[in-house]
Write a protein that holds these residues in place. Sequence first.
Motif, PDB file in Angstrom:
ATOM      1  N   GLY B  34       0.994  -1.240  -0.016  1.00 27.28           N
ATOM      2  CA  GLY B  34      -0.211   0.119  -0.288  1.00 27.28           C
ATOM      3  C   GLY B  34       1.017   1.653   0.316  1.00 27.28           C
ATOM      4  N   SER B  35       1.648   1.440  -0.709  1.00 25.63           N
ATOM      5  CA  SER B  35       2.788   2.635  -0.868  1.00 25.63           C
ATOM      6  C   SER B  35       3.218   2.993  -2.169  1.00 25.63           C
ATOM      7  CB  SER B  35       4.738   1.939  -0.079  1.00 25.63           C
ATOM      8  OG  SER B  35       4.187   1.379   1.141  1.00 25.63           O
ATOM      9  N   ALA B  36       2.935   4.338  -2.351  1.00 26.48           N
ATOM     10  CA  ALA B  36       3.973   5.062  -3.940  1.00 26.48           C
ATOM     11  C   ALA B  36       4.664   3.957  -4.236  1.00 26.48           C
ATOM     12  CB  ALA B  36       3.621   6.184  -3.667  1.00 26.48           C
ATOM     13  N   LYS B  37       4.565   4.332  -5.611  1.00 23.86           N
ATOM     14  CA  LYS B  37       5.513   3.482  -6.611  1.00 23.86           C
ATOM     15  C   LYS B  37       7.477   4.526  -5.832  1.00 23.86           C
ATOM     16  CE  LYS B  37       2.938   1.359 -10.221  1.00 23.86           C
ATOM     17  NZ  LYS B  37       2.905   1.318 -11.923  1.00 23.86           N
ATOM     18  N   SER B  38       7.080   5.506  -6.104  1.00 24.57           N
ATOM     19  CA  SER B  38       8.670   6.812  -5.759  1.00 24.57           C
ATOM     20  C   SER B  38       9.509   5.992  -4.494  1.00 24.57           C
ATOM     21  CB  SER B  38       7.480   7.769  -5.368  1.00 24.57           C
ATOM     22  OG  SER B  38       6.685   8.034  -4.472  1.00 24.57           O
ATOM     23  N   SER B  39       8.123   5.542  -2.950  1.00 22.54           N
ATOM     24  CA  SER B  39       9.110   5.058  -2.073  1.00 22.54           C
ATOM     25  C   SER B  39       9.534   3.623  -2.029  1.00 22.54           C
ATOM     26  CB  SER B  39       7.635   5.041  -1.272  1.00 22.54           C
ATOM     27  OG  SER B  39       6.620   5.885  -0.788  1.00 22.54           O
ATOM     28  N   ILE B  40       8.991   2.713  -3.337  1.00 22.59           N
ATOM     29  CA  ILE B  40       8.882   1.417  -3.428  1.00 22.59           C
ATOM     30  C   ILE B  40      10.838   1.425  -4.090  1.00 22.59           C
ATOM     31  CG2 ILE B  40       8.655  -0.812  -5.137  1.00 22.59           C
ATOM     32  CD1 ILE B  40       6.843  -0.660  -2.168  1.00 22.59           C
ATOM     33  N   SER B  41      10.354   2.310  -4.852  1.00 19.95           N
ATOM     34  CA  SER B  41      12.394   2.730  -5.415  1.00 19.95           C
ATOM     35  C   SER B  41      12.740   3.511  -4.200  1.00 19.95           C
ATOM     36  CB  SER B  41      12.061   3.376  -6.494  1.00 19.95           C
ATOM     37  OG  SER B  41      11.153   4.191  -7.744  1.00 19.95           O
ATOM     38  N   GLU B  42      12.777   3.743  -3.659  1.00 23.08           N
ATOM     39  CA  GLU B  42      13.424   4.191  -2.944  1.00 23.08           C
ATOM     40  C   GLU B  42      14.172   3.132  -1.697  1.00 23.08           C
ATOM     41  OE1 GLU B  42      11.841   8.190  -1.932  1.00 23.08           O
ATOM     42  OE2 GLU B  42      12.083   7.256   0.179  1.00 23.08           O
ATOM     43  N   ASP B  43      13.085   2.339  -1.773  1.00 27.37           N
ATOM     44  CA  ASP B  43      13.426   1.466  -0.473  1.00 27.37           C
ATOM     45  C   ASP B  43      14.370   0.020  -1.661  1.00 27.37           C
ATOM     46  OD1 ASP B  43      11.571   1.760   0.590  1.00 27.37           O
ATOM     47  OD2 ASP B  43      10.322   0.323   0.553  1.00 27.37           O
ATOM     48  N   LEU B  44      14.069  -0.031  -3.206  1.00 25.89           N
ATOM     49  CA  LEU B  44      14.406  -1.070  -3.376  1.00 25.89           C
ATOM     50  C   LEU B  44      16.506  -0.157  -3.654  1.00 25.89           C
ATOM     51  CD1 LEU B  44      11.948  -1.706  -6.219  1.00 25.89           C
ATOM     52  CD2 LEU B  44      13.352  -3.441  -4.391  1.00 25.89           C
TER      53      LEU B  44
END
Lengths: 276, 276
Positions: B34-44
């Motif tokens: 349930g997170s924005a793709k931009s947050s997921i990119s930062e996680d990655l």
Amino acid sequence: MKVRRSNRLVDMTRYLMEHPRTLVSLKFFSERFGSAKSSISEDLSIVKHTFHTWGEGRLETIPGASGGAVLTPLYSKENAQKAIDNLVAEVNDDSRLLPGGYVYLSDLIGRPDILRQVGRLIATQYVDQDVDVIMTVETKGIPIAQSVAMYMNKPFVIVRNSSHITEGPTVSVNYVSGSVQRIKKMELSRRTLSAGANVVVVDDFMKGGGTLNGMHSLIKEFDAHLVGMTVLAEGNATNGKRLVDNCTSLIKVDAEDGETKSITARPGNFMTTVFD
Amino acid sequence: MKVRRSNRLVDMTRYLMEHPRTLVSLKFFSERFGSAKSSISEDLSIVKHTFHTWGEGRLETIPGASGGAVLTPLYSKENAQKAIDNLVAEVNDDSRLLPGGYVYLSDLIGRPDILRQVGRLIATQYVDQDVDVIMTVETKGIPIAQSVAMYMNKPFVIVRNSSHITEGPTVSVNYVSGSVQRIKKMELSRRTLSAGANVVVVDDFMKGGGTLNGMHSLIKEFDAHLVGMTVLAEGNATNGKRLVDNCTSLIKVDAEDGETKSITARPGNFMTTVFD
């Protein structure tokens, strides 16, 4: 070098997954990351909570100076059901029927995704029992045994059908092969199994159960102890006669090789055995 | 449900490790957490940086709407050297000597920690090549093949020494066994290997190389393509004659079974082949 929490969590998860069911000390992580043990403890609670939430494993934390954490990969009931359903769907395919009512499974036994599911399911079954070693018989039981071994972090041993020079001294037993009613011989390297060891037996396919029975005799011959037996797939016993009555199966397969030719796969007794 | 970064990083690392060399989309993680793709990119980026720092793998991120991430587990040169040194130390043990200059390796081949190292080393060797399938011959090559397959996320196939009803139609070849100069037969289920497939061959032990040679013939028989051959241990060829000249070995073992009886293990040509 001081490592930030976000990097610690990633590396810690990786490390614990590559060392399942192994006590990793707070000291180890603390030195690896240049962080206080109290920070490491907080990290471990996050790891624990995450694995629990997604039903993918259990992290036990042992408090105190010699404490640490042990990651036990397992399936929640819901995830186990999904994995079983997936196996049923994969096997439910008439083109898998071979002459004599046998079932072609070699492709599945060579697929990493399937092996992860099978290994994790069987590891979940024995999660609260003392297990020292996983046993199987060559050839197609080996991938199953290895997957279980990887998740349980225990060695596996391979029973051979004939003598091999590279095994050193062996112990052998004769057994009745259930499907063909023939006396066969199986043997195991003497060095691989200790007296008193707790053994889980796994195999790919059971018809009459003769091979499993043979492995049970071998375990007795080594003065070891049988914890349980689990197979990937259970077929129909020839003449309905089965030599083993306490075996868990992930799936059951009815193979019709008469006038109609068909394969019907359905869940075995795994879910009721493990979760009820 | 919105999941916090710390929990996302743990679950993401776990998920990527259980799906190595698989493109996992930003969308999948975005919906899972349930997170924005931009947050997921930062996680990655954090996951990528961590695996890189510790020399444990490479995370490639593919940008754009259909983008995502692929985790490739591998060893840095330093970690590979440590793993090789560890294998040498394990094998360097005179009690492993068997009659005829053979070496007892069955215990190592059943140990999860050793299999992880061996699998990861060989996966590192072929990391930048197109590989469709890992091939081995029964019995003791199987654990090696499976470990490599798990890290590369490719299926493995098992060549058999004799016909088995559960394999369906097969293709067979005859080959000269190097150590005993005898003609033997090996065969592979027709369904398991496609024409044009890129094949990596692995085995536990090479003396004369006859078995590896046989697998190469079988690959040609299927109109498939040999990418490379790697064995855990290379022994001394009987009469110094070797049938294969382009095989990589993790370790070399000199087994003296004459007046003096001893095992001497040392690194094989893996490090120079892969890192120079």
